[in-house]
Design a protein around this motif. Structure first.
Motif, mmCIF file in Angstrom:
data_model
loop_
_atom_site.group_PDB
_atom_site.id
_atom_site.type_symbol
_atom_site.label_atom_id
_atom_site.label_comp_id
_atom_site.label_asym_id
_atom_site.label_seq_id
_atom_site.Cartn_x
_atom_site.Cartn_y
_atom_site.Cartn_z
ATOM 1 N N ARG A 10 42.135 3.429 8.351
ATOM 2 C CA ARG A 10 42.455 2.047 8.709
ATOM 3 C C ARG A 10 43.624 1.558 7.868
ATOM 4 O O ARG A 10 43.742 1.848 6.691
ATOM 5 N N HIS A 11 44.458 0.808 8.477
ATOM 6 C CA HIS A 11 45.565 0.151 7.799
ATOM 7 C C HIS A 11 45.615 -1.268 8.330
ATOM 8 O O HIS A 11 45.635 -1.468 9.530
ATOM 9 N N ARG A 12 45.695 -2.223 7.452
ATOM 10 C CA ARG A 12 45.588 -3.627 7.866
ATOM 11 C C ARG A 12 46.868 -4.420 7.629
ATOM 12 O O ARG A 12 46.884 -5.601 7.871
ATOM 13 N N ARG A 13 47.941 -3.800 7.157
ATOM 14 C CA ARG A 13 49.113 -4.541 6.777
ATOM 15 C C ARG A 13 50.094 -4.658 7.920
ATOM 16 O O ARG A 13 50.601 -3.673 8.404
ATOM 17 N N PRO A 14 50.398 -5.864 8.433
ATOM 18 C CA PRO A 14 51.401 -5.993 9.509
ATOM 19 C C PRO A 14 52.785 -5.772 8.947
ATOM 20 O O PRO A 14 53.014 -5.812 7.755
ATOM 21 N N ALA A 15 53.750 -5.575 9.792
ATOM 22 C CA ALA A 15 55.117 -5.368 9.333
ATOM 23 C C ALA A 15 56.106 -5.965 10.317
ATOM 24 O O ALA A 15 55.812 -6.145 11.484
ATOM 25 N N ALA A 16 57.301 -6.236 9.813
ATOM 26 C CA ALA A 16 58.351 -6.795 10.669
ATOM 27 C C ALA A 16 58.981 -5.714 11.507
ATOM 28 O O ALA A 16 58.876 -4.546 11.208
ATOM 29 N N HIS A 17 59.649 -6.124 12.559
ATOM 30 C CA HIS A 17 60.291 -5.151 13.477
ATOM 31 C C HIS A 17 61.732 -5.535 13.697
ATOM 32 O O HIS A 17 62.065 -6.688 13.771
ATOM 33 N N ALA A 18 62.583 -4.532 13.741
ATOM 34 C CA ALA A 18 63.985 -4.789 14.059
ATOM 35 C C ALA A 18 64.320 -4.151 15.372
ATOM 36 O O ALA A 18 63.885 -3.064 15.656
ATOM 37 N N ALA A 19 65.076 -4.842 16.197
ATOM 38 C CA ALA A 19 65.461 -4.295 17.501
ATOM 39 C C ALA A 19 66.960 -4.421 17.664
ATOM 40 O O ALA A 19 67.547 -5.369 17.211
ATOM 41 N N LEU A 20 67.584 -3.445 18.273
ATOM 42 C CA LEU A 20 69.023 -3.476 18.494
ATOM 43 C C LEU A 20 69.317 -3.946 19.905
ATOM 44 O O LEU A 20 68.671 -3.537 20.850
ATOM 45 N N GLY A 21 70.305 -4.762 20.059
ATOM 46 C CA GLY A 21 70.768 -5.171 21.389
ATOM 47 C C GLY A 21 71.973 -4.350 21.785
ATOM 48 O O GLY A 21 72.564 -3.677 20.986
ATOM 49 N N THR A 22 72.349 -4.382 23.036
ATOM 50 C CA THR A 22 73.549 -3.685 23.499
ATOM 51 C C THR A 22 74.321 -4.587 24.426
ATOM 52 O O THR A 22 73.840 -5.634 24.861
ATOM 53 N N ALA A 23 75.515 -4.174 24.723
ATOM 54 C CA ALA A 23 76.309 -4.925 25.692
ATOM 55 C C ALA A 23 75.817 -4.657 27.081
ATOM 56 O O ALA A 23 75.199 -3.657 27.340
ATOM 57 N N LEU A 24 76.064 -5.587 27.976
ATOM 58 C CA LEU A 24 75.626 -5.447 29.368
ATOM 59 C C LEU A 24 76.838 -5.520 30.274
ATOM 60 O O LEU A 24 77.792 -6.258 30.015
ATOM 61 N N LEU A 150 51.832 0.690 25.434
ATOM 62 C CA LEU A 150 51.595 1.581 24.298
ATOM 63 C C LEU A 150 52.828 1.531 23.409
ATOM 64 O O LEU A 150 53.956 1.656 23.893
ATOM 65 N N TYR A 151 52.603 1.330 22.100
ATOM 66 C CA TYR A 151 53.695 1.329 21.143
ATOM 67 C C TYR A 151 53.682 2.613 20.329
ATOM 68 O O TYR A 151 52.631 3.029 19.824
ATOM 69 N N LEU A 152 54.831 3.238 20.186
ATOM 70 C CA LEU A 152 55.019 4.281 19.185
ATOM 71 C C LEU A 152 55.710 3.594 18.022
ATOM 72 O O LEU A 152 56.788 2.990 18.193
ATOM 73 N N ALA A 153 55.094 3.640 16.861
ATOM 74 C CA ALA A 153 55.626 2.932 15.697
ATOM 75 C C ALA A 153 55.867 3.910 14.545
ATOM 76 O O ALA A 153 55.277 5.000 14.495
ATOM 77 N N ARG A 154 56.740 3.510 13.642
ATOM 78 C CA ARG A 154 56.995 4.292 12.439
ATOM 79 C C ARG A 154 57.438 3.357 11.326
ATOM 80 O O ARG A 154 58.364 2.576 11.496
ATOM 81 N N ARG A 155 56.714 3.409 10.216
ATOM 82 C CA ARG A 155 57.041 2.609 9.042
ATOM 83 C C ARG A 155 57.171 1.126 9.362
ATOM 84 O O ARG A 155 58.073 0.435 8.905
ATOM 85 N N GLY A 156 56.236 0.636 10.171
ATOM 86 C CA GLY A 156 56.198 -0.786 10.466
ATOM 87 C C GLY A 156 57.176 -1.267 11.510
ATOM 88 O O GLY A 156 57.378 -2.471 11.658
ATOM 89 N N VAL A 157 57.770 -0.340 12.274
ATOM 90 C CA VAL A 157 58.744 -0.703 13.303
ATOM 91 C C VAL A 157 58.358 -0.040 14.623
ATOM 92 O O VAL A 157 58.009 1.142 14.646
ATOM 93 N N VAL A 158 58.387 -0.790 15.706
ATOM 94 C CA VAL A 158 58.163 -0.211 17.029
ATOM 95 C C VAL A 158 59.420 0.556 17.429
ATOM 96 O O VAL A 158 60.507 -0.020 17.490
ATOM 97 N N VAL A 159 59.278 1.860 17.699
ATOM 98 C CA VAL A 159 60.432 2.678 18.057
ATOM 99 C C VAL A 159 60.429 3.067 19.536
ATOM 100 O O VAL A 159 61.445 3.548 20.046
ATOM 101 N N ARG A 160 59.303 2.850 20.231
ATOM 102 C CA ARG A 160 59.267 3.112 21.664
ATOM 103 C C ARG A 160 58.139 2.301 22.292
ATOM 104 O O ARG A 160 57.075 2.161 21.694
ATOM 105 N N ILE A 161 58.391 1.776 23.497
ATOM 106 C CA ILE A 161 57.393 0.993 24.219
ATOM 107 C C ILE A 161 57.189 1.642 25.581
ATOM 108 O O ILE A 161 58.149 1.823 26.338
ATOM 109 N N LEU A 162 55.935 1.993 25.884
ATOM 110 C CA LEU A 162 55.613 2.684 27.122
ATOM 111 C C LEU A 162 54.709 1.826 28.000
ATOM 112 O O LEU A 162 53.818 1.128 27.504
ATOM 113 N N ASP A 163 54.926 1.911 29.283
ATOM 114 C CA ASP A 163 54.013 1.298 30.248
ATOM 115 C C ASP A 163 52.675 2.040 30.174
ATOM 116 O O ASP A 163 52.639 3.267 30.020
#
Length: 247
Positions: A10-24, A150-163
């Motif tokens: 069990r791990h109970r510590r939440p963490a912040a997430h950083a996300a990158l944007g791109t041009a459209l 479903l979130y794939l996370a690493r070191r307190g950051v979401v690195v992939r989001i799956l349906d």
């Protein structure tokens, strides 16, 4: 499905997430990229740093499965930058792009139709950026049953989001904190159907690939993700990967 005896951590510590944007790309015109700033779910939506870059809704075509071209490529690039599992930026709105759009709509509280219209387009400019509830030194998996993702996370950051699609009301997915205890590299015929590359985390419950991943809870208790998404996830997770399931 045969029960397994997972090692529970069990791990109970939440963490912040950083996300990158791109041009459209808007109406076929190239726009220079600018990275998006990080923001937790409860904070204000992501805004581009530097020169403001948005996706204008006026005159934009509706994008859905079967669409092709520069606008689809821009959509895929944006979703990829926001960590959604598109599978690749090729300008073809296929099943993987459809599931990425549905996952984005789930996270942002939109209609789950897989169609990029004005509301989804506007949300892509100012998206909700999810953060994992748990922090681990390596990869972990979180199944959000409320959002059906479903979130794939690493070191307190979401690195992939799956349906995803979890257990229906009559056969609910159990909530809790476990680890992957057993994996099968291929199809497994269970009493309740076919499971592609199942990762068992609690007794007979697994995260696995499936040919059908509806927008709502529909499984017999496992957490389904699309088959191509599981193929991309397979080499990242392993026996011992933490799995957290919550509402």
């Amino acid at each position: 499905m045969r029960p397994v005896s997972p090692h529970v951590i069990r791990h109970r510590r939440p963490a912040a997430h950083a996300a990158l944007g791109t041009a459209l790309l808007v109406a076929g015109l190239a726009v220079s990229a600018a990275p998006a700033s990080a923001a937790p779910v409860s904070a204000a939506p992501v805004a581009a740093s530097g020169a403001a870059v948005t996706l204008a809704t006026t005159g934009q075509p509706m994008l859905r499965q079967g669409s092709r071209g520069a606008a689809v490529r821009a959509l895929q690039a944006r979703l990829t930058a926001l960590r959604y599992d598109v599978g690749g930026v090729d300008g073809i709105f296929g099943p993987s792009t459809h599931h990425a759009v549905v996952a984005f709509q789930k996270v942002n509280g939109l209609v789950r139709d897989g169609i990029v219209g004005p509301r989804t387009r506007a949300a892509l400019d100012r998206p909700v950026v999810p953060t994992p509830r748990y922090t681990h030194p390596d990869y972990s998996v979180e199944a959000d049953l409320t959002r059906q993702v479903l979130y794939l996370a690493r070191r307190g950051v979401v690195v992939r989001i799956l349906d995803a699609s979890s257990g229906r009301a009559s056969t609910p997915t159990p909530t809790g904190d476990w680890t992957v205890g057993r994996r099968i590299d291929g199809w497994r015929q269970s009493d309740l159907g076919l499971l592609w590359r199942p990762n068992y985390f609690h007794r007979g419950y697994a995260v696995h690939g499936a040919t059908s991943v509806p927008t709502y809870p529909a499984s017999h208790g496992c957490v389904r993700v699309p088959v191509p998404a599981m193929n991309r996830l397979w080499t990242t997770i392993r026996v011992g990967t933490p799995v957290h399931v919550y509402r």
